[in-house]
Design a protein around this motif. Sequence first.
Motif, mmCIF file in Angstrom:
data_model
loop_
_atom_site.group_PDB
_atom_site.id
_atom_site.type_symbol
_atom_site.label_atom_id
_atom_site.label_comp_id
_atom_site.label_asym_id
_atom_site.label_seq_id
_atom_site.Cartn_x
_atom_site.Cartn_y
_atom_site.Cartn_z
ATOM 1 N N SER A 39 12.241 -48.186 -40.650
ATOM 2 C CA SER A 39 11.104 -47.528 -41.020
ATOM 3 C C SER A 39 10.310 -48.019 -42.191
ATOM 4 C CB SER A 39 11.639 -46.143 -41.167
ATOM 5 O OG SER A 39 12.123 -45.916 -42.555
ATOM 6 N N PRO A 40 9.086 -47.741 -42.234
ATOM 7 C CA PRO A 40 8.105 -48.384 -43.240
ATOM 8 C C PRO A 40 8.482 -48.230 -44.807
ATOM 9 C CG PRO A 40 6.885 -47.294 -41.644
ATOM 10 C CD PRO A 40 8.002 -46.649 -41.444
ATOM 11 N N LEU A 41 9.528 -47.301 -44.933
ATOM 12 C CA LEU A 41 10.002 -46.947 -46.330
ATOM 13 C C LEU A 41 11.346 -47.285 -46.692
ATOM 14 C CD1 LEU A 41 8.366 -43.488 -46.805
ATOM 15 C CD2 LEU A 41 7.401 -45.901 -47.401
ATOM 16 N N PRO A 89 37.100 -54.636 -35.227
ATOM 17 C CA PRO A 89 36.334 -53.400 -35.941
ATOM 18 C C PRO A 89 35.339 -54.030 -37.272
ATOM 19 C CG PRO A 89 38.482 -53.293 -36.583
ATOM 20 C CD PRO A 89 38.341 -54.442 -35.368
ATOM 21 N N GLU A 90 35.837 -54.976 -37.971
ATOM 22 C CA GLU A 90 35.277 -55.426 -39.011
ATOM 23 C C GLU A 90 34.017 -56.263 -38.867
ATOM 24 O OE1 GLU A 90 38.788 -58.274 -38.326
ATOM 25 O OE2 GLU A 90 38.255 -56.322 -38.088
ATOM 26 N N CYS A 91 33.657 -56.729 -37.497
ATOM 27 C CA CYS A 91 32.750 -57.486 -37.100
ATOM 28 C C CYS A 91 31.409 -56.529 -36.516
ATOM 29 C CB CYS A 91 33.273 -58.293 -36.047
ATOM 30 S SG CYS A 91 34.774 -59.285 -36.511
ATOM 31 N N TRP A 92 31.670 -55.351 -36.759
ATOM 32 C CA TRP A 92 30.550 -54.493 -36.438
ATOM 33 C C TRP A 92 30.104 -53.634 -37.562
ATOM 34 C CZ3 TRP A 92 27.899 -53.635 -31.447
ATOM 35 C CH2 TRP A 92 28.602 -54.441 -30.519
ATOM 36 N N LYS A 93 28.859 -53.326 -37.553
ATOM 37 C CA LYS A 93 28.157 -52.502 -38.766
ATOM 38 C C LYS A 93 27.252 -51.609 -38.211
ATOM 39 C CE LYS A 93 29.395 -55.361 -42.749
ATOM 40 N NZ LYS A 93 30.281 -54.617 -43.095
ATOM 41 N N VAL A 94 27.079 -50.401 -38.797
ATOM 42 C CA VAL A 94 26.199 -49.454 -38.205
ATOM 43 C C VAL A 94 25.710 -48.788 -39.712
ATOM 44 C CG1 VAL A 94 27.777 -47.558 -37.942
ATOM 45 C CG2 VAL A 94 25.511 -47.421 -36.931
ATOM 46 N N PHE A 95 24.177 -48.799 -39.729
ATOM 47 C CA PHE A 95 23.416 -48.352 -40.681
ATOM 48 C C PHE A 95 22.545 -47.085 -40.242
ATOM 49 C CE2 PHE A 95 24.394 -52.641 -41.734
ATOM 50 C CZ PHE A 95 24.907 -52.424 -43.065
ATOM 51 N N ARG A 96 22.693 -46.181 -40.937
ATOM 52 C CA ARG A 96 21.592 -44.864 -40.831
ATOM 53 C C ARG A 96 20.501 -45.060 -41.877
ATOM 54 N NH1 ARG A 96 22.182 -40.232 -43.734
ATOM 55 N NH2 ARG A 96 24.247 -40.675 -43.989
ATOM 56 N N SER A 97 19.320 -44.885 -41.421
ATOM 57 C CA SER A 97 18.195 -44.727 -42.479
ATOM 58 C C SER A 97 17.413 -43.621 -41.891
ATOM 59 C CB SER A 97 17.402 -46.029 -42.108
ATOM 60 O OG SER A 97 16.936 -46.347 -41.037
ATOM 61 N N GLN A 98 16.627 -43.136 -43.006
ATOM 62 C CA GLN A 98 15.724 -41.743 -42.781
ATOM 63 C C GLN A 98 14.492 -41.987 -43.829
ATOM 64 O OE1 GLN A 98 19.771 -39.134 -42.273
ATOM 65 N NE2 GLN A 98 17.941 -38.234 -43.514
ATOM 66 N N CYS A 99 13.672 -41.224 -43.087
ATOM 67 C CA CYS A 99 12.374 -41.247 -44.093
ATOM 68 C C CYS A 99 11.820 -39.769 -43.907
ATOM 69 C CB CYS A 99 11.520 -42.518 -43.890
ATOM 70 S SG CYS A 99 10.629 -42.595 -42.474
ATOM 71 N N LEU A 100 11.093 -39.283 -44.913
ATOM 72 C CA LEU A 100 10.449 -38.087 -44.622
ATOM 73 C C LEU A 100 9.164 -38.206 -43.547
ATOM 74 C CD1 LEU A 100 10.186 -36.499 -48.168
ATOM 75 C CD2 LEU A 100 11.434 -35.662 -46.101
ATOM 76 N N GLU A 101 9.035 -37.251 -42.576
ATOM 77 C CA GLU A 101 7.871 -37.370 -41.733
ATOM 78 C C GLU A 101 6.730 -37.154 -42.098
ATOM 79 O OE1 GLU A 101 8.790 -34.354 -39.004
ATOM 80 O OE2 GLU A 101 10.293 -35.454 -37.961
ATOM 81 N N THR A 102 6.623 -36.538 -43.412
ATOM 82 C CA THR A 102 5.352 -36.424 -44.209
ATOM 83 C C THR A 102 4.911 -37.625 -45.106
ATOM 84 O OG1 THR A 102 6.634 -35.770 -46.108
ATOM 85 C CG2 THR A 102 5.718 -33.845 -44.622
ATOM 86 N N SER A 145 4.397 -44.547 -24.210
ATOM 87 C CA SER A 145 3.794 -43.878 -25.181
ATOM 88 C C SER A 145 3.270 -44.957 -26.406
ATOM 89 C CB SER A 145 5.012 -42.951 -25.871
ATOM 90 O OG SER A 145 5.491 -42.220 -24.968
ATOM 91 N N LEU A 146 2.077 -44.722 -26.680
ATOM 92 C CA LEU A 146 1.586 -45.720 -27.564
ATOM 93 C C LEU A 146 1.748 -45.279 -28.911
ATOM 94 C CD1 LEU A 146 -1.593 -46.898 -25.409
ATOM 95 C CD2 LEU A 146 0.790 -47.620 -25.326
ATOM 96 N N VAL A 147 2.590 -45.934 -29.751
ATOM 97 C CA VAL A 147 2.554 -45.369 -30.916
ATOM 98 C C VAL A 147 2.141 -46.428 -32.039
ATOM 99 C CG1 VAL A 147 4.555 -44.888 -32.817
ATOM 100 C CG2 VAL A 147 4.621 -44.289 -30.495
ATOM 101 N N GLN A 148 1.262 -45.970 -33.116
ATOM 102 C CA GLN A 148 0.960 -46.748 -34.235
ATOM 103 C C GLN A 148 1.344 -46.065 -35.454
ATOM 104 O OE1 GLN A 148 -3.386 -46.584 -33.594
ATOM 105 N NE2 GLN A 148 -3.657 -48.451 -32.232
ATOM 106 N N VAL A 149 1.859 -46.771 -36.242
ATOM 107 C CA VAL A 149 2.620 -46.183 -37.689
ATOM 108 C C VAL A 149 1.771 -46.451 -38.648
ATOM 109 C CG1 VAL A 149 4.616 -46.268 -39.000
ATOM 110 C CG2 VAL A 149 4.519 -46.513 -36.628
ATOM 111 N N GLU A 150 1.212 -45.474 -39.461
ATOM 112 C CA GLU A 150 0.486 -45.573 -40.667
ATOM 113 C C GLU A 150 1.255 -45.041 -41.977
ATOM 114 O OE1 GLU A 150 -3.297 -44.043 -40.130
ATOM 115 O OE2 GLU A 150 -3.759 -45.045 -38.513
ATOM 116 N N THR A 151 1.517 -45.811 -42.947
ATOM 117 C CA THR A 151 2.147 -45.542 -44.018
ATOM 118 C C THR A 151 1.448 -44.970 -44.975
ATOM 119 O OG1 THR A 151 2.416 -47.451 -45.299
ATOM 120 C CG2 THR A 151 4.147 -47.152 -43.522
#
Length: 348
Positions: A39-41, A89-102, A145-151
């Motif tokens: 995500s942009p942030l 198991p030590e050869c896999w990693k998962v990351f969760r990222s979040q950012c406010l919709e606003t 679905s065409l998506v344009q992201v503006e931060t």
Amino acid sequence: MASRAQELTLIGVCDGEIDSRRYKTSFLTNKVGGQPDWSPLTTRQSPRCGRCGSPLVHAVQIYCPLDASPFHRNLHLFACPGADCGGGPECWKVFRSQCLETAVKTNRPTPAQEAPLSATDWCDSADDWGTEEEEDGWSGMKKNSLVQVETEASESDVSSQLQDLSLGDSQEDVPILRSFFISVVDESDLTGEEDDLQHAKQLLKDYEKREGVAVRALEGGDGEEKYEKASARHGDGIFCKFMKKISLCPQQILRYHRSGEPLFISKPPPNMAELVPACAICGRSRTFELQLMPALVSLLQMAGGGTELEFGTVLVYSCTNSCWMDESRSSVEEFCFVQSDPDQQLFK
């Protein structure tokens, strides 16, 4: 947001290779391989293998916001391409990222009111197809679905992101897997579709012949199905149940059901609950969210050719609270549990 997504088991299937000349993916895109779209942030991650120290390849990206949450939300899974590391198991990693919709604007067509869950959506805001740069207009809304992201980030935010790009391994040092769109179907919609069962029946037939296993449904007094099997290398029948469960859609590459029950491919450890650590940020327990399936293995190939990763299923557990600081830029590492495939050749 994702009210239905958390009540249902959603199944991901491959929906064609991504042509970077025609499509521009974003953090809203569900996909296999390619470069991760943070995500942009969010500060990008350059994870390394816990066993050999090599850079991990980006395997899967899922856009999975939670019901009634103000956050965009992603899960990114990474794996080691090393021949001796893929199943550890030590050869896999998962990351969760979040950012406010606003904090992030997404321009997209306004969906019709009370539209049914699209087969290409994990949830209401998911986008499986990205931006098709060669097309104007909004033809084929459900699939294109065409998506344009503006931060709304300030100049200092942009500068900070550019600095992030210079940290860690350069993109040339990190292997890249071929990239595919992930389309999504509700598992309950597959019931009764006989055409989808033919391949599964053949798989089970081959399995029975090779392993000396008899899988047959018996009607018990309570009306529930029971299963019998002869002696088999795979033990107590969990593999047979796994095969039956996926028979409605053998080509599924991913299953998503936050706080649902995982589908084990072999007998889990008796202390499974203790093996899943609490969230390192807030201390809350973790809950099952999704798992990668054996059919994904054949898609995880280097863009320039190379050996595919090998695994049975990769289960992802994430923070029950999905904790996040509003101003945070760092993604949170969650937990992967890897099971090897007791009979990988069935899925080739």
